[in-house]
Design a protein around this motif. Sequence first.
Motif, PDB file in Angstrom:
ATOM      1  N   GLY A  56       0.801  -1.227   0.000  1.00  0.00           N
ATOM      2  CA  GLY A  56       0.000   0.000   0.000  1.00  0.00           C
ATOM      3  C   GLY A  56       0.835   1.278   0.000  1.00  0.00           C
ATOM      4  O   GLY A  56       0.291   2.368   0.151  1.00  0.00           O
ATOM      5  N   CYS A  57       2.149   1.158  -0.150  1.00  0.00           N
ATOM      6  CA  CYS A  57       3.062   2.312  -0.199  1.00  0.00           C
ATOM      7  C   CYS A  57       2.961   3.165   1.066  1.00  0.00           C
ATOM      8  O   CYS A  57       3.158   4.382   1.041  1.00  0.00           O
ATOM      9  CB  CYS A  57       2.788   3.185  -1.431  1.00  0.00           C
ATOM     10  SG  CYS A  57       2.828   2.310  -2.976  1.00  0.00           S
ATOM     11  N   GLY A  70       3.734  -1.614 -12.934  1.00  0.00           N
ATOM     12  CA  GLY A  70       4.929  -1.299 -13.721  1.00  0.00           C
ATOM     13  C   GLY A  70       5.804  -0.198 -13.131  1.00  0.00           C
ATOM     14  O   GLY A  70       6.919   0.018 -13.594  1.00  0.00           O
ATOM     15  N   ILE A  71       5.321   0.488 -12.106  1.00  0.00           N
ATOM     16  CA  ILE A  71       6.092   1.597 -11.519  1.00  0.00           C
ATOM     17  C   ILE A  71       7.010   1.080 -10.414  1.00  0.00           C
ATOM     18  O   ILE A  71       6.570   0.322  -9.539  1.00  0.00           O
ATOM     19  CB  ILE A  71       5.147   2.678 -10.942  1.00  0.00           C
ATOM     20  CG1 ILE A  71       4.311   3.263 -12.065  1.00  0.00           C
ATOM     21  CG2 ILE A  71       5.924   3.752 -10.190  1.00  0.00           C
ATOM     22  CD1 ILE A  71       3.137   4.071 -11.583  1.00  0.00           C
ATOM     23  N   ASP A  78       8.975  10.119  -1.367  1.00  0.00           N
ATOM     24  CA  ASP A  78       7.787  10.080  -0.505  1.00  0.00           C
ATOM     25  C   ASP A  78       6.610  10.802  -1.158  1.00  0.00           C
ATOM     26  O   ASP A  78       5.472  10.360  -1.056  1.00  0.00           O
ATOM     27  CB  ASP A  78       8.098  10.698   0.864  1.00  0.00           C
ATOM     28  CG  ASP A  78       8.960   9.765   1.708  1.00  0.00           C
ATOM     29  OD1 ASP A  78       9.121   8.589   1.308  1.00  0.00           O
ATOM     30  OD2 ASP A  78       9.480  10.215   2.737  1.00  0.00           O
ATOM     31  N   ASN A  79       6.894  11.915  -1.829  1.00  0.00           N
ATOM     32  CA  ASN A  79       5.812  12.628  -2.529  1.00  0.00           C
ATOM     33  C   ASN A  79       5.192  11.788  -3.623  1.00  0.00           C
ATOM     34  O   ASN A  79       3.974  11.763  -3.788  1.00  0.00           O
ATOM     35  CB  ASN A  79       6.342  13.921  -3.172  1.00  0.00           C
ATOM     36  CG  ASN A  79       6.355  15.042  -2.160  1.00  0.00           C
ATOM     37  OD1 ASN A  79       5.675  14.951  -1.129  1.00  0.00           O
ATOM     38  ND2 ASN A  79       7.129  16.076  -2.437  1.00  0.00           N
ATOM     39  N   GLU A  80       6.057  11.098  -4.366  1.00  0.00           N
ATOM     40  CA  GLU A  80       5.546  10.224  -5.428  1.00  0.00           C
ATOM     41  C   GLU A  80       4.716   9.090  -4.827  1.00  0.00           C
ATOM     42  O   GLU A  80       3.708   8.678  -5.397  1.00  0.00           O
ATOM     43  CB  GLU A  80       6.703   9.674  -6.275  1.00  0.00           C
ATOM     44  CG  GLU A  80       7.276  10.713  -7.214  1.00  0.00           C
ATOM     45  CD  GLU A  80       8.639  10.333  -7.789  1.00  0.00           C
ATOM     46  OE1 GLU A  80       9.007  10.915  -8.813  1.00  0.00           O
ATOM     47  OE2 GLU A  80       9.333   9.468  -7.197  1.00  0.00           O
ATOM     48  N   LEU A  81       5.149   8.588  -3.660  1.00  0.00           N
ATOM     49  CA  LEU A  81       4.376   7.515  -3.006  1.00  0.00           C
ATOM     50  C   LEU A  81       2.992   8.023  -2.605  1.00  0.00           C
ATOM     51  O   LEU A  81       1.996   7.305  -2.766  1.00  0.00           O
ATOM     52  CB  LEU A  81       5.100   6.984  -1.766  1.00  0.00           C
ATOM     53  CG  LEU A  81       6.345   6.138  -2.007  1.00  0.00           C
ATOM     54  CD1 LEU A  81       6.764   5.445  -0.716  1.00  0.00           C
ATOM     55  CD2 LEU A  81       6.117   5.096  -3.089  1.00  0.00           C
ATOM     56  N   TYR A  88      -3.725   5.150  -7.255  1.00  0.00           N
ATOM     57  CA  TYR A  88      -3.758   3.721  -7.599  1.00  0.00           C
ATOM     58  C   TYR A  88      -4.430   2.842  -6.557  1.00  0.00           C
ATOM     59  O   TYR A  88      -4.774   1.712  -6.862  1.00  0.00           O
ATOM     60  CB  TYR A  88      -2.319   3.193  -7.775  1.00  0.00           C
ATOM     61  CG  TYR A  88      -1.690   3.595  -9.076  1.00  0.00           C
ATOM     62  CD1 TYR A  88      -1.276   4.900  -9.287  1.00  0.00           C
ATOM     63  CD2 TYR A  88      -1.509   2.660 -10.087  1.00  0.00           C
ATOM     64  CE1 TYR A  88      -0.703   5.270 -10.484  1.00  0.00           C
ATOM     65  CE2 TYR A  88      -0.926   3.031 -11.293  1.00  0.00           C
ATOM     66  CZ  TYR A  88      -0.530   4.341 -11.485  1.00  0.00           C
ATOM     67  OH  TYR A  88       0.044   4.711 -12.665  1.00  0.00           O
ATOM     68  N   LEU A  89      -4.545   3.340  -5.313  1.00  0.00           N
ATOM     69  CA  LEU A  89      -4.902   2.420  -4.234  1.00  0.00           C
ATOM     70  C   LEU A  89      -6.144   2.850  -3.470  1.00  0.00           C
ATOM     71  O   LEU A  89      -6.404   4.044  -3.305  1.00  0.00           O
ATOM     72  CB  LEU A  89      -3.723   2.322  -3.242  1.00  0.00           C
ATOM     73  CG  LEU A  89      -2.394   1.869  -3.854  1.00  0.00           C
ATOM     74  CD1 LEU A  89      -1.270   2.029  -2.852  1.00  0.00           C
ATOM     75  CD2 LEU A  89      -2.485   0.427  -4.324  1.00  0.00           C
TER      76      LEU A  89
END
Length: 227
Positions: A56-57, A70-71, A78-81, A88-89
């Motif tokens: 779940g990042c 694919g990522i 952390d920002n991208e997460l 996505y979740l």
Amino acid sequence: MNLPVVDVSGIVKSYQMETHQVPVLRAVDLRLESGTFFAVMGASGSGKSTLLNIIGCLDRPDSGSYRLDGIDVLRSSDNELSRLRSRYLGFVFQTFNLISTLTVKENVELPFLYRTEHRDDISQRVDAAIAQVGLSERANHRPFELSGGEMQRVAIARALATDPKLILADEPTGNLDSQMSREIMELFKRLHAQGRTIILVTHDPQIAAYADACATMHDGRFIHDAL
Ligand SMILES: Nc1ncnc2c1ncn2[C@@H]1O[C@H](COP(=O)(O)OP(=O)(O)OP(=O)(O)O)[C@@H](O)[C@H]1O
Ligand SMILES: [Mg+2]
């Protein structure tokens, strides 16, 4: 072959205690195609939630690799997460995690707080998600006016509203009686039939039986496949 939605390999995670490291995940591999309904079983403390939080990042492993659609998650900032989580979740927890001062509709709108879609568009998607879990009549009610099963349906609507690639549910029936648990699992089954990809954590084999694949964790590893 389709790209897997989840591609986890060699995930290792330990927690640092005062004097020593406690290994929790020793080497976890998991590949899930889009549309899978997968149950993770295992005794208390076997590492189920730790794995789900990594998928779940919400947490990072010590080593291993993880691709979400694919990522390369582990190379993301952390920002991208945070962005990945909101794009996505969808999350469903044992304790529902609704905000008690907000109505059903306002709770389901929460994941859109930092998104830029048009208001009317958001409102439509939120209404559709609430309808999907059968709570349209309750849209203006607050959590204290709902049963446990209804609260969990609100949480599921909130997880669905953004149309996530993957829904993660950690013991979603853990606080519900058996009748309400069955209703919630029937709802997950319907979502799966509509093509949703779901990972469900449970220690209850009757709950896991709703999934179309299942594996059990023991001592930080998957020990066998069943169902
Ligand atoms: N933040 C933390 N710090 C230290 N140890 C932790 C932390 N989080 C989890 N653990 C330990 O890691 C192990 C696995 O925990 P985890 O929550 O993943 O288990 P679980 O399989 O989800 O259990 P349950 O069925 O009780 O929810 C446990 O021994 C737990 O005590
Ligand atoms: Mg847990």
